[in-house]
Write a protein that holds these residues in place. Sequence first.
Motif, PDB file in Angstrom:
ATOM      1  N   SER A  87      70.469  -9.326  14.460  1.00 61.77           N
ATOM      2  CA  SER A  87      70.638  -8.473  15.648  1.00 61.77           C
ATOM      3  C   SER A  87      70.682  -6.994  15.316  1.00 61.77           C
ATOM      4  O   SER A  87      70.714  -6.163  16.216  1.00 61.77           O
ATOM      5  CB  SER A  87      71.907  -8.861  16.402  1.00 61.77           C
ATOM      6  N   ILE A 114      52.830   4.325  23.910  1.00 56.13           N
ATOM      7  CA  ILE A 114      54.244   4.402  23.549  1.00 56.13           C
ATOM      8  C   ILE A 114      55.101   3.843  24.681  1.00 56.13           C
ATOM      9  O   ILE A 114      56.066   3.138  24.449  1.00 56.13           O
ATOM     10  CB  ILE A 114      54.637   5.854  23.250  1.00 56.13           C
ATOM     11  N   GLN A 128      64.433   0.717  11.580  1.00 56.75           N
ATOM     12  CA  GLN A 128      63.698   1.040  12.788  1.00 56.75           C
ATOM     13  C   GLN A 128      64.110   2.433  13.243  1.00 56.75           C
ATOM     14  O   GLN A 128      65.301   2.725  13.401  1.00 56.75           O
ATOM     15  CB  GLN A 128      63.989   0.027  13.896  1.00 56.75           C
ATOM     16  N   PHE A 133      67.439  -3.775  10.225  1.00 58.98           N
ATOM     17  CA  PHE A 133      67.271  -5.197  10.497  1.00 58.98           C
ATOM     18  C   PHE A 133      67.074  -5.977   9.209  1.00 58.98           C
ATOM     19  O   PHE A 133      66.323  -5.569   8.323  1.00 58.98           O
ATOM     20  CB  PHE A 133      66.056  -5.441  11.393  1.00 58.98           C
ATOM     21  N   PHE A 142      54.385  -3.610  10.813  1.00 53.46           N
ATOM     22  CA  PHE A 142      54.605  -3.511  12.249  1.00 53.46           C
ATOM     23  C   PHE A 142      53.996  -2.247  12.823  1.00 53.46           C
ATOM     24  O   PHE A 142      53.919  -1.211  12.154  1.00 53.46           O
ATOM     25  CB  PHE A 142      56.108  -3.499  12.553  1.00 53.46           C
ATOM     26  N   GLY A 143      53.597  -2.323  14.083  1.00 49.95           N
ATOM     27  CA  GLY A 143      53.206  -1.146  14.821  1.00 49.95           C
ATOM     28  C   GLY A 143      54.434  -0.367  15.255  1.00 49.95           C
ATOM     29  O   GLY A 143      55.575  -0.775  15.012  1.00 49.95           O
ATOM     30  N   THR A 144      54.193   0.754  15.920  1.00 51.20           N
ATOM     31  CA  THR A 144      55.288   1.632  16.319  1.00 51.20           C
ATOM     32  C   THR A 144      55.952   1.209  17.622  1.00 51.20           C
ATOM     33  O   THR A 144      56.938   1.796  18.024  1.00 51.20           O
ATOM     34  CB  THR A 144      54.792   3.068  16.444  1.00 51.20           C
ATOM     35  N   GLY A 145      55.395   0.196  18.269  1.00 50.74           N
ATOM     36  CA  GLY A 145      56.049  -0.344  19.453  1.00 50.74           C
ATOM     37  C   GLY A 145      55.567   0.258  20.752  1.00 50.74           C
ATOM     38  O   GLY A 145      55.104   1.401  20.803  1.00 50.74           O
ATOM     39  N   TYR A 192      64.467  -4.085   6.915  1.00 50.40           N
ATOM     40  CA  TYR A 192      63.641  -3.096   7.593  1.00 50.40           C
ATOM     41  C   TYR A 192      64.557  -2.054   8.238  1.00 50.40           C
ATOM     42  O   TYR A 192      65.704  -2.338   8.592  1.00 50.40           O
ATOM     43  CB  TYR A 192      62.817  -3.733   8.726  1.00 50.40           C
ATOM     44  N   PHE A 237      56.402  -5.210  19.877  1.00 50.15           N
ATOM     45  CA  PHE A 237      55.829  -4.821  18.592  1.00 50.15           C
ATOM     46  C   PHE A 237      54.729  -5.791  18.199  1.00 50.15           C
ATOM     47  O   PHE A 237      54.908  -7.014  18.242  1.00 50.15           O
ATOM     48  CB  PHE A 237      56.898  -4.837  17.494  1.00 50.15           C
ATOM     49  N   LEU A 270      68.432   2.133  12.873  1.00 49.59           N
ATOM     50  CA  LEU A 270      68.787   0.741  13.157  1.00 49.59           C
ATOM     51  C   LEU A 270      68.188  -0.100  12.034  1.00 49.59           C
ATOM     52  O   LEU A 270      66.984  -0.014  11.765  1.00 49.59           O
ATOM     53  CB  LEU A 270      68.222   0.335  14.516  1.00 49.59           C
ATOM     54  N   GLY A 289      69.522  -3.779  22.410  1.00 50.92           N
ATOM     55  CA  GLY A 289      70.667  -4.251  21.631  1.00 50.92           C
ATOM     56  C   GLY A 289      70.443  -5.550  20.888  1.00 50.92           C
ATOM     57  O   GLY A 289      71.388  -6.115  20.320  1.00 50.92           O
ATOM     58  N   GLN A 290      69.215  -6.004  20.879  1.00 50.79           N
ATOM     59  CA  GLN A 290      68.924  -7.286  20.237  1.00 50.79           C
ATOM     60  C   GLN A 290      67.968  -7.113  19.062  1.00 50.79           C
ATOM     61  O   GLN A 290      67.332  -6.067  18.899  1.00 50.79           O
ATOM     62  CB  GLN A 290      68.294  -8.249  21.255  1.00 50.79           C
ATOM     63  N   GLY A 291      67.872  -8.179  18.281  1.00 46.73           N
ATOM     64  CA  GLY A 291      66.857  -8.211  17.238  1.00 46.73           C
ATOM     65  C   GLY A 291      65.501  -8.546  17.823  1.00 46.73           C
ATOM     66  O   GLY A 291      65.337  -8.621  19.045  1.00 46.73           O
ATOM     67  N   LEU A 292      64.531  -8.741  16.986  1.00 42.01           N
ATOM     68  CA  LEU A 292      63.181  -9.042  17.433  1.00 42.01           C
ATOM     69  C   LEU A 292      62.985 -10.547  17.551  1.00 42.01           C
ATOM     70  O   LEU A 292      63.417 -11.311  16.693  1.00 42.01           O
ATOM     71  CB  LEU A 292      62.152  -8.477  16.450  1.00 42.01           C
ATOM     72  N   GLY A 299      59.758   5.722  17.593  1.00 40.77           N
ATOM     73  CA  GLY A 299      58.414   6.227  17.380  1.00 40.77           C
ATOM     74  C   GLY A 299      57.788   5.854  16.056  1.00 40.77           C
ATOM     75  O   GLY A 299      56.607   6.122  15.836  1.00 40.77           O
ATOM     76  N   LEU A 300      58.558   5.230  15.179  1.00 40.24           N
ATOM     77  CA  LEU A 300      58.033   4.853  13.858  1.00 40.24           C
ATOM     78  C   LEU A 300      57.970   3.354  13.665  1.00 40.24           C
ATOM     79  O   LEU A 300      57.454   2.887  12.641  1.00 40.24           O
ATOM     80  CB  LEU A 300      58.885   5.478  12.750  1.00 40.24           C
ATOM     81  N   GLY A 301      58.500   2.598  14.586  1.00 41.00           N
ATOM     82  CA  GLY A 301      58.482   1.143  14.441  1.00 41.00           C
ATOM     83  C   GLY A 301      59.412   0.684  13.327  1.00 41.00           C
ATOM     84  O   GLY A 301      60.409   1.326  13.012  1.00 41.00           O
ATOM     85  N   LEU A 302      59.062  -0.432  12.727  1.00 39.71           N
ATOM     86  CA  LEU A 302      59.849  -0.999  11.635  1.00 39.71           C
ATOM     87  C   LEU A 302      59.157  -0.729  10.315  1.00 39.71           C
ATOM     88  O   LEU A 302      57.949  -0.975  10.175  1.00 39.71           O
ATOM     89  CB  LEU A 302      60.020  -2.505  11.811  1.00 39.71           C
TER      90      LEU A 302
END
Lengths: 113, 114
Positions: B107, A9, B37, B90, A103-106, B35, A90, B88, A41-44, B40-43
């Motif tokens: 964003s 995590i 976000q 997206f 996607f994973g949880t990051g 999506y 991610f 959040l 504050g940004q997107g992916l 702890g759960l991702g997207l």
Amino acid sequence: AQSVTQPDIHITVSEGASLELRCNYSYGATPYLFWYVQSPGQGLQLLLKYFSGDTLVQGIKGFEAEFKRSQSSFNLRKPSVHWSDAAEYFCAVGARGGNKLTFGTGTQLKVEL
Amino acid sequence: DADVTQTPRNRITKTGKRIMLECSQTKGHDRMYWYRQDPGLGLRLIYYSFDVKDINKGEISDGYSVSRQAQAKFSLSLESAIPNQTALYFCATSDRTGYDYGYTFGSGTRLTVV
């Protein structure tokens, strides 16, 4: 169904140290694999992707990832981390012939100066 | 200008209110996605659309609806917002093949339901 696990995590590394972020996937065949980075504050943003061929793929910002079929892994690496690499990372998987990414949880990366 | 624009960037709304999040893109992509976000759960995928007439539910569509007004516009609505929809959000786009260049993300819209 496809799934992704990012077991870490949070990770903290010192600037200049090497980095490896882990990603394990579950899918019945060879999937499409991706790494994205999200700055505050940004997107992916897409770092790199694997579709086929050479299992070591190079991405932007000096990152690379290696696909290991036997381990169902696609770990992200960087030889020397910079303070600006602090972000959330991610891993994502997509089915060949499919239509959406999972996607994973990051993993939140902190870089100590 | 950004390739994928989401509006608003931040929104606070009250429980029970209807709210719409908007997404527009200049990529010329056919496919668009919403999506959410959560820490702890991702997207997690809410809805996706492959063209104006093709809209599909994702894994967490309950409580949400979408509208694809044009190839370039894809809106997400919360008909009656509840606090656990605080997240959040997206929007993302991809080309016809879906994967060749990965997704392009907006964003994000930070939504708080009080």
